[in-house]
Design a protein around this motif. Structure first.
Motif, PDB file in Angstrom:
ATOM      1  N   VAL B  15      -1.641  -3.203   9.519  1.00  0.00           N
ATOM      2  CA  VAL B  15      -0.455  -2.492   9.992  1.00  0.00           C
ATOM      3  C   VAL B  15      -0.557  -2.284  11.499  1.00  0.00           C
ATOM      4  O   VAL B  15       0.379  -2.569  12.253  1.00  0.00           O
ATOM      5  CB  VAL B  15      -0.288  -1.152   9.252  1.00  0.00           C
ATOM      6  N   ASP B  54       1.178   6.529   9.941  1.00  0.00           N
ATOM      7  CA  ASP B  54       1.218   6.454   8.487  1.00  0.00           C
ATOM      8  C   ASP B  54       1.143   7.881   7.964  1.00  0.00           C
ATOM      9  O   ASP B  54       0.622   8.782   8.626  1.00  0.00           O
ATOM     10  CB  ASP B  54       0.018   5.631   7.994  1.00  0.00           C
ATOM     11  N   GLY B  83       4.498   4.714   2.241  1.00  0.00           N
ATOM     12  CA  GLY B  83       4.681   3.814   1.110  1.00  0.00           C
ATOM     13  C   GLY B  83       5.885   4.314   0.342  1.00  0.00           C
ATOM     14  O   GLY B  83       6.289   5.463   0.501  1.00  0.00           O
ATOM     15  N   TYR B  84       6.461   3.484  -0.518  1.00  0.00           N
ATOM     16  CA  TYR B  84       7.710   3.898  -1.156  1.00  0.00           C
ATOM     17  C   TYR B  84       7.519   5.034  -2.136  1.00  0.00           C
ATOM     18  O   TYR B  84       8.452   5.659  -2.564  1.00  0.00           O
ATOM     19  CB  TYR B  84       8.410   2.728  -1.826  1.00  0.00           C
ATOM     20  N   LYS B 104       7.621   1.581   3.748  1.00  0.00           N
ATOM     21  CA  LYS B 104       7.075   0.236   3.635  1.00  0.00           C
ATOM     22  C   LYS B 104       7.525  -0.382   2.327  1.00  0.00           C
ATOM     23  O   LYS B 104       7.561   0.322   1.327  1.00  0.00           O
ATOM     24  CB  LYS B 104       5.534   0.289   3.642  1.00  0.00           C
ATOM     25  N   PRO B 105       7.848  -1.654   2.236  1.00  0.00           N
ATOM     26  CA  PRO B 105       7.894  -2.591   3.362  1.00  0.00           C
ATOM     27  C   PRO B 105       9.180  -2.382   4.172  1.00  0.00           C
ATOM     28  O   PRO B 105      10.219  -2.089   3.599  1.00  0.00           O
ATOM     29  CB  PRO B 105       7.963  -3.960   2.669  1.00  0.00           C
ATOM     30  N   PHE B 106       9.073  -2.542   5.463  1.00  0.00           N
ATOM     31  CA  PHE B 106      10.273  -2.431   6.293  1.00  0.00           C
ATOM     32  C   PHE B 106      10.357  -3.612   7.236  1.00  0.00           C
ATOM     33  O   PHE B 106       9.381  -4.338   7.440  1.00  0.00           O
ATOM     34  CB  PHE B 106      10.264  -1.123   7.087  1.00  0.00           C
TER      35      PHE B 106
END
Lengths: 861, 133
Positions: B15, B54, B83-84, B104-106
């Motif tokens: 990342v 993050d 994270g989702y 994420k994901p983006f």
């Protein structure tokens, strides 16, 4: 015919309504699952393009979600069919294990010691190294001439190192280097190479290697033993730091293997590793053994001149004999510049005096020889060879999505073979910057903008080739822009040759789009009027980054795109995702009529769902076998203005709520597909009732057939029945002496939509009936159906189509049913086949437009 | 315009690498931290216009980074990546004063756009960056 009859009339003629309903519900569930998988694949394909950031958790959940959805589809199919597709469960389990293995820690790297080149593609990167993986890819996917051979894998190297304790030696020296000085590097390199050279190859690996060399088809071969270190050629080039041994005899193979392994720790390679922070202790080498090509000429082609990319030309260097003259720069070479056209031309040349050449020596190894005096000052390759080479190079570049540096050779028979291909890094200074790109785009003449949906990102250019049916497929040229109305999965066979795809229909989750992403062919779908605006032969650039089609070839845009760093090359997660996708998205079962359309041929998730959906649709098509008692209770008569009896059975939302009684009128019908079909059937002029004259022969034939029909079932001919739901229609229609079957799902979701039309039978002799079948086939093809005919049976299929165009086709089918009712009697000769098809299509075009004309805001035509 | 200083904090190296690569291409000065403790230390020593962090990390979390910035009244804008599974937590972070959050994901260009806007915000609240606090 007889078997088909029995199936029709006999199968499940005893079900109750609830069974029927649950079968339909099961089917709906299967369709949802199918769509979910297509969406997941589309989404993952998108992410693999490099524009997204994701992490390991995403990969884990992707695999979990796919597994759940695919297993649901497999379960639903078996639930619908009383478990008749149990072998699909096995296929699913096989694919599942393959997919899972990509993410399983450690295990994925363990492979056999030897893998034949024919079984290798980019998927095998981690076991055969980048160099061999890309050669295998070229061979298996592009069908480019690559010498045959095999790879001794990285696993074999690891086994050897471990078994002989070399891993500990290497780790210890790596430790020293970590704390040591630069002068130590040469000593460590020499020691490590010495250790590897002195250590006999572990028996299991040596045995496998000898066995492979000893195969009968390899008798008399000599080999080029090529290094393919893990990491080599990918992010890190290691150019010229590892060994390649030419003309290795079979008996010297094991020694050659050891020698190439030793070059893993050449001084240069070791320094290179240290400078870039690459692990020394974990260095592994795969070694390719490829059939030695006794080259007449060898060389290198760069698909762009890295010194001045804006010139947009390819550069070739070539010399007589074997390759080292070029790659090691040991002698004078001829240089050529060739254009990047589909048929490349030589635009520049510099011919030097070439006195010496390398060639294979009798007892192995190579030797220097003197070139014949007459040839010394001549060009060593011909124009036609350069054109062919240029074409091949552009194909490789297109597939890789990046400029390429390719080693090639021409063998004694004049065939061009590819020895190595890798991405060519071009410095960004020669290509337009982001801001410049905006200006370039703004200056280009736009043909279509924002009309469709991007199904695969990228930029591609070339001449427009319009394909209307699978019959046009063999003519599709290399480098063409594929323009189609539909997105039949069968079209995927052309994608390897296409630079871009523009389709009038389809969705980004369709099968064809999935394949396009896998092959990285830029693709736009759902582009209204694409076939009207994009005429055959026009040169266009498809910009599937910005959803635009430009007139002409926009070279700057292509250049920018080919230079963009392949983001996925450098990150483990991207590599993992791409490896996963290779086991998930390729579609091998594209043609339902093909020999391989079987459960056990499924080797990806895409295959599994495609097969399951196809079978489920067929299953559902044979649905209306309802017990007599149930019929009375639930079936209602539809009052029609045309002379046709039709009963309907509503299994969910097909009739307006609150409508009671044993008969309904067309206005009460809420089933979208039934309404469409009725609209077609009752179009004025469609339903001709005047009797058609028959000659005696036809009459006799029909009399026999009537008797046959009567004898088939005790219940005689049952009334026509339509099973309907809001989005669904299953219609079995006996008109005179032929059957029409329509099975259709017509909803807002294109990937859930399909239309099956089956037509069989007739009153006349088989010749005339077959002629009618051919009329129907010709008409259906005109409307992009996939069509199959056998005698008097016609099956037409459409799938993955947006609601409105599919609705129009269903309406057309209604008119077709009326039109062809008594057509067989008229089929006196072959000429009438063509005439009738033409007549129908012309009438259709008068009454309705074949494809909807949707005016866009910008109104570009 | 003065250079925009961006800090990226994420315990996954991929990342950090990807974001550094992407943001530098767009002209930002980027420093990355895989350990949030070090990131907190760096925040004391230097001014950043934008912090991209993050949410879930070993040691101090993205929320801790955010509180640290807020509590010291820095004009630095904080963008949270999650994270989702932890969208709720991200919403909480936004309520506390994060500039924005991304799941994420983006798409990288979405982040770039977000960082650009956040930087404008930050610059209104601070002079030239890069000097000591």
């Amino acid at each position: 015919m007889a078997g088909w009859w029995r199936r029709w009339l006999g199968r499940r003629w005893g079900e109750d309504l609830s069974t029927l309903r649950s079968r339909y519900e099961r089917f709906q569930h299967l369709t949802d699952g199918n769509n979910r998988v297509l969406e997941l694949m589309a989404d993952a394909g998108d992410k693999s393009g490099g524009d997204y950031l994701f992490d390991r958790r995403y990969l884990d959940s992707l695999v979990d979600d796919l597994e759940e959805a695919v297993s649901g589809v497999v379960y639903d199919l078996n639930a619908m069919t009383d478990g008749r597709y149990i072998d699909l469960v096995d296929a699913f389990e096989r694919v599942r294990a393959r997919v899972r293995s990509v993410l399983a820690p450690g295990t994925e790297w363990e492979t056999d010691s030897i893998i034949p080149l024919s079984k290798i593609d980019l998927d095998d990167l981690a076991s055969v190294g980048e160099k061999m993986a890309s050669l295998g890819e070229l061979r298996s996917r592009l069908d480019v001439g690559v010498p045959d051979g095999f790879v001794v894998t990285a696993s074999a190297c690891r086994r050897h190192f471990r078994a002989r304790g070399l891993d500990r030696v290497i780790a210890a020296r790596a430790e020293e280097l970590a704390s040591g000085t630069a002068s130590l590097v040469d000593i460590v390199a020499a020691d490590l190479q010495q250790s590897i050279r002195r250590t006999p190859i572990v028996r299991s690996v040596a045995r496998s290697l000898r066995k492979e060399i000893g195969r009968s088809e390899r008798s008399g071969w000599t080999y080029a033993a090529r290094s393919s270190a893990l990491g080599e050629d990918g992010e890190h080039s290691f150019a010229g730091q590892h060994a390649t041994l030419l003309n290795v005899r079979a008996e010297d193979a094991v020694a050659a293997y050891r020698e190439v392994l030793a070059s893993l720790f050449s001084s240069e390679a070791l320094r290179y590793r240290l400078d870039r922070g690459l692990s020394v202790a974990e260095a592994l080498m795969a070694v390719g053994f490829m059939a030695m090509v006794p080259a007449r000429v060898s060389g290198v082609i760069l698909t762009i001149d890295p010194a001045s990319p804006q010139r947009d030309i390819m550069v070739v260097s070539a010399a007589y004999g074997l390759g080292p003259t070029i790659v090691q720069g040991t002698g004078p070479t001829d240089c050529f510049e060739i254009s990047r056209d589909p048929s490349p031309r030589v635009v520049g040349r510099k011919i030097l005096q070439k006195e010496l050449a390398l060639q294979p020596r009798q007892n192995g190894g190579i030797e220097r020889i003197t070139v014949e005096t007459a040839k010394q000052a001549a060009a060593c390759v011909s124009e036609s060879e350069l054109t062919e080479l240029g074409r091949m190079a552009l194909r490789i570049e297109r597939h890789a999505g990046h400029y390429q540096e390719i080693e090639w050779a021409v063998d004694q028979e004049g065939r061009i073979v590819i020895l190595q291909a890798r991405a060519l890094r071009v410095s960004p200074s020669g290509v337009p910057a982001d801001e410049e790109l905006v200006r370039i785009r703004a200056a280009c003449p736009v043909l279509l903008r924002g009309r469709g949906v991007i199904a695969c990102r990228g930029v591609g250019a070339g001449p427009v080739v319009v394909v209307r049916s699978t019959e046009d497929m063999p003519d599709f040229p290399q480098g063409g822009v594929l323009v189609t109305t539909g997105t039949s999965p069968q079209y995927s066979a052309m994608l390897a040759r296409a630079t871009a795809v523009v389709a009038e229909m389809g969705s980004s989750t369709g099968h064809l789009a999935t394949v396009a992403r896998e092959l990285r062919v830029p693709m736009l779908v759902d582009v209204h009027e694409a076939t009207k605006v994009l005429q055959p032969g026009m040169e266009v650039t498809v910009d599937a980054e910005e959803n635009v089609v430009y007139s002409g070839v926009v070279r700057e845009l292509l250049r920018y795109h080919l230079t963009a760093q392949p983001a996925d090359a450098d990150f483990t997660e991207f590599q993992l995702l791409r490896r996963l996708l290779r086991r998930i998205t390729p579609l091998n079962l594209s043609d339902p009529n093909a020999e391989n359309f079987r459960a056990r041929s499924c080797s990806t998730y895409h295959d599994v769902i495609r097969f399951a959906h196809e079978m489920a649709v067929r299953e559902l098509g044979e649905m209306p076998g309802l017990a007599a008692g149930e019929r009375k209770r639930f079936v209602r008569r539809l009052q029609l203005s045309i002379p046709m009896d039709l009963d309907i059975l509503d299994i969910g939302g097909g009739i307006a709520p609150g409508v009671e009684g044993s008969s309904v009128v067309p206005e009460d019908v809420r089933s979208v597909p039934l309404s469409a079909l009725l609209a077609g059937l009752s179009t004025p002029g469609t339903w001709r009732t005047e009797p058609v004259d028959m000659d005696m022969k036809s009459f006799l034939s029909s009399a026999t057939r009537t008797a046959a029909v009567g004898m088939t079932d005790a219940g005689a001919v049952r009334p026509n029945l339509a099973v309907i739901a809001k989005d669904y229609l299953n219609l079995h229609l006996l008109l005179g002496y032929h059957f029409n079957m329509v099975d259709c799902n017509l909803s807002e979701t294109p990937t859930a939509n399909y239309l099956y039309f089956r037509f069989v039978g007739g009153v006349t002799d088989i010749t005339r009936r077959s002629r009618r079948a051919r009329v129907i086939a010709a008409i259906l093809q005109e409307y992009e159906f996939g069509v199959e005919t056998k005698g008097d049976l016609v099956v037409g299929r459409l799938r993955n189509m947006a609601k409105e165009p599919l609705r129009q086709r269903l309406e057309m089918v209604g008119r077709l049913i009326g039109y062809t009712r008594q057509l067989d009697v008229l089929m006196r000769d072959e000429e009438t086949v063509r005439e009738c098809a033409q007549e129908f299509v012309e009438r259709e075009q008068l009454s309705v437009n074949k494809t909807p004309i949707v005016e866009n805001a910008d109104g570009v035509r | 315009m003065a250079e925009t200083q961006v800090m990226v904090v994420d315990d996954e190296e991929i990342v950090c690498d990807r974001l550094k690569d992407q943001l530098e291409k767009s002209g930002f000065m980027v420093e990355t931290f895989t350990e949030s403790t070090r990131a907190l230390k760096a925040l004391e020593e230097k001014r950043y216009h934008v912090v991209v962090t993050d949410l879930k990390m070993a040691g101090p979390t993205g929320l801790d980074v955010l509180y640290n910035v807020r509590d010291r009244g820095l004009p630095t804008q904080v963008i949270i990546i999650t994270g989702y599974a932890s969208i709720e937590a991200a919403r909480e972070a936004e309520a506390v004063g994060a500039y924005d959050f991304l799941c994420k994901p983006f798409e990288l260009k979405d982040l770039t756009r977000m960082v650009k806007n956040a930087a404008k915000h930050a610059k209104r609240g601070m002079g030239p960056a890069g000097r000591g606090a």
